[in-house]
Design an enzyme around this catalytic site. Structure first.
Site, short mmCIF file in Angstrom:
data_model
loop_
_atom_site.label_atom_id
_atom_site.label_comp_id
_atom_site.label_asym_id
_atom_site.label_seq_id
_atom_site.Cartn_x
_atom_site.Cartn_y
_atom_site.Cartn_z
N HIS A 79 3.01 14.57 1.75
CA HIS A 79 2.45 16.20 1.47
C HIS A 79 3.39 16.95 1.84
O HIS A 79 3.85 16.90 2.90
CB HIS A 79 0.98 16.12 2.57
N LEU A 126 -4.93 9.08 7.92
CA LEU A 126 -6.24 8.32 8.05
C LEU A 126 -6.05 6.85 7.67
O LEU A 126 -5.20 6.79 6.75
CB LEU A 126 -7.44 9.25 7.23
N ARG A 156 2.26 9.68 -5.73
CA ARG A 156 2.03 10.75 -6.42
C ARG A 156 2.22 10.81 -7.97
O ARG A 156 2.61 9.67 -8.36
CB ARG A 156 2.42 11.86 -5.61
N HIS A 195 -10.56 1.28 1.57
CA HIS A 195 -10.16 2.15 2.66
C HIS A 195 -11.67 1.89 3.66
O HIS A 195 -12.58 2.47 3.59
CB HIS A 195 -10.04 3.48 2.33
N HIS A 228 0.87 -1.14 -0.09
CA HIS A 228 0.03 -0.10 0.01
C HIS A 228 0.86 1.19 -0.01
O HIS A 228 1.56 1.61 1.28
CB HIS A 228 -0.95 0.08 1.30
N LYS A 241 -9.44 -0.13 -6.05
CA LYS A 241 -9.37 0.54 -4.67
C LYS A 241 -10.80 1.15 -4.27
O LYS A 241 -11.01 2.02 -5.12
CB LYS A 241 -8.37 1.38 -4.73
N HIS A 295 -4.73 -0.50 5.53
CA HIS A 295 -4.20 0.11 6.81
C HIS A 295 -5.16 -0.05 8.13
O HIS A 295 -5.80 0.95 8.52
CB HIS A 295 -4.05 1.61 6.82
C1 NCD Z 1 -3.55 8.94 2.10
C2 NCD Z 1 -3.19 9.94 1.15
O1 NCD Z 1 -2.59 11.25 1.29
O2 NCD Z 1 -3.28 10.04 -0.22
N1 NCD Z 1 -3.55 9.65 3.30
C3 NCD Z 1 -3.46 9.04 4.44
O3 NCD Z 1 -3.74 9.77 5.49
N2 NCD Z 1 -3.41 7.90 4.76
C4 NCD Z 1 -4.69 8.46 1.67
C5 NCD Z 1 -5.16 7.48 2.32
O4 NCD Z 1 -4.61 5.95 2.33
O5 NCD Z 1 -6.15 7.37 3.21
ZN ZN Z 2 -3.23 5.13 1.54
#
Ligand code: NCD
Ligand code: ZN
Length: 345
Positions: free
Chosen positions: A251, A219, A17, A136, A13, A99, A174
């Protein structure tokens, strides 16, 4: 144990980007892992076989020359996905899962699924062609407490779904709670879950240690200690349907350190090292190889890797910041030490 050699792991997982960011994060993953399941939540999301093929090409083009890395692509499920698209995805040979993001559940999930029942014809096709569903697993209902969203999703949506499609392979991505662990342990062989390093190493106190800590926000959100303990037990149990999935999600710093900060933790710079720490904390390093390198390929019906990596018990300090394209980003454990290091040859 001060040195540990294991079969090269895979990451089941991962968020890479695109564009400049892809180029700057991919080497971290490719140094450690042979393969990764690539999340499709780009802007716009990867919803077609054609878009997945193009994204795959961009990933391959961004690889460092010496890298031996295979991106395992996924499709982003929407209410417009058709059974025909599932057949095409399976036939492609490079798409390994679809997904499901509940609409609005997380980063770039706006075009996710609002009514899961509308996807039942697609799940029927996935069950028939044997393409895994990656979930998710959180409800988005604002009435539901954020710490309960996984448990409620399992009860409201996942249990009915697996009753309706008993042969469908499902990965609860996750997983973060006792409910998720219970769901896998009590489920049939076609039900599995990935576990992230942050959910093995931290509980929700890390979000509020001396002040609000946006770089620990992801998340599903970090949970209380009892759940962390359960995840550690599951990951180190040798149970074949728990496996490694970092959910490394870059990010830029400015998007995290904001009045409404993004969810996502970057861990690719020390991913297998973090797992080694977590396993060592319960004296279970002997269980790391199966979790990181065997259970995933076995579930996805892919061959296990044949080369290996070596980890050494040496402290090192994570940089305060790294670059995601042109923007600085803050990696997990920034400015602090990690207890394991990847051996360089
Ligand atoms: C993930 C993302 O930034 O793409 N963020 C996260 O908090 N895990 C998206 C995801 O897997 O929920
Ligand atoms: Zn993720």
């Amino acid at each position: 144990m001060h040195r540990l050699t294991i079969t090269r792991p895979d990451d089941w997982h991962l968020h890479l980007r695109d564009g400049d960011v892809l180029g700057s994060v991919l080497p971290d993953t490719a140094r450690r892992f042979r393969r990764a399941i690539i999340m499709p939540n780009l802007k716009p999301p990867v919803t077609t076989v054609e878009a997945a093929a193009e994204y795959r090409e961009r990933i391959l083009a961004a690889l460092p020359e010496e890298a031996d890395f295979e991106p395992l692509m996924t499709l982003y499920l929407t209410e417009a996905t058709t059974p025909g698209m599932i057949e095409a995805a399976k036939a492609s040979g490079f798409i390994h899962g679809v997904k499901l993001y509940p609409a609005g559940a997380t980063t770039n999930a706006a075009s996710g699924v609002a009514d899961i029942r509308r996807c039942y014809p697609v799940f029927e096709a996935m069950q028939r062609v044997d393409l895994p569903l990656l979930v998710h697993g959180e409800v988005t209902d604002p009435e539901v407490d954020i710490f309960d969203r996984e448990a409620v999703f399992i009860e409201r949506h996942l249990q009915p779904l697996i009753r309706e499609f008993p042969e469908l392979r499902v990965v609860l991505e996750h997983t973060t709670t006792e409910s998720g662990v219970e769901f896998v342990e009590s489920g049939p062989e076609n039900i599995a879950a990935t576990i992230t390093p942050q959910h093995l190493l931290y509980n929700r106190n890390a979000l509020f240690a001396g002040g609000i800590r946006p770089h620990h926000y992801c998340l599903p959100v970090l949970k209380r200690e009892r759940h962390r303990q359960t995840l550690l037990r599951a990951a180190t149990s040798g149970h074949p349907r728990f496996f490694l999935g970092t959910d490394s999600a870059p990010h830029p710093r400015h998007a995290k350190e904001s009045a409404c900060g993004c969810a996502g933790i970057y861990s690719a710079h020390a991913a297998i090292e973090f797992y080694a720490e977590a396993f060592a904390s319960v004296d279970a390093l002997d269980k790391l190889e199966a979790f990181a390198s065997f259970h995933g390929p076995d579930f996805y019906r892919l061959p296990r890797n044949t080369d290996s990596i070596t980890l050494e018990r040496v402290d090192w300090t994570v940089p305060e910041a790294v670059l995601f394209g042109h923007d600085p980003g803050v990696p997990l454990r920034a400015g602090e030490t990690v207890a394991w290091q990847l051996a360089r040859y």
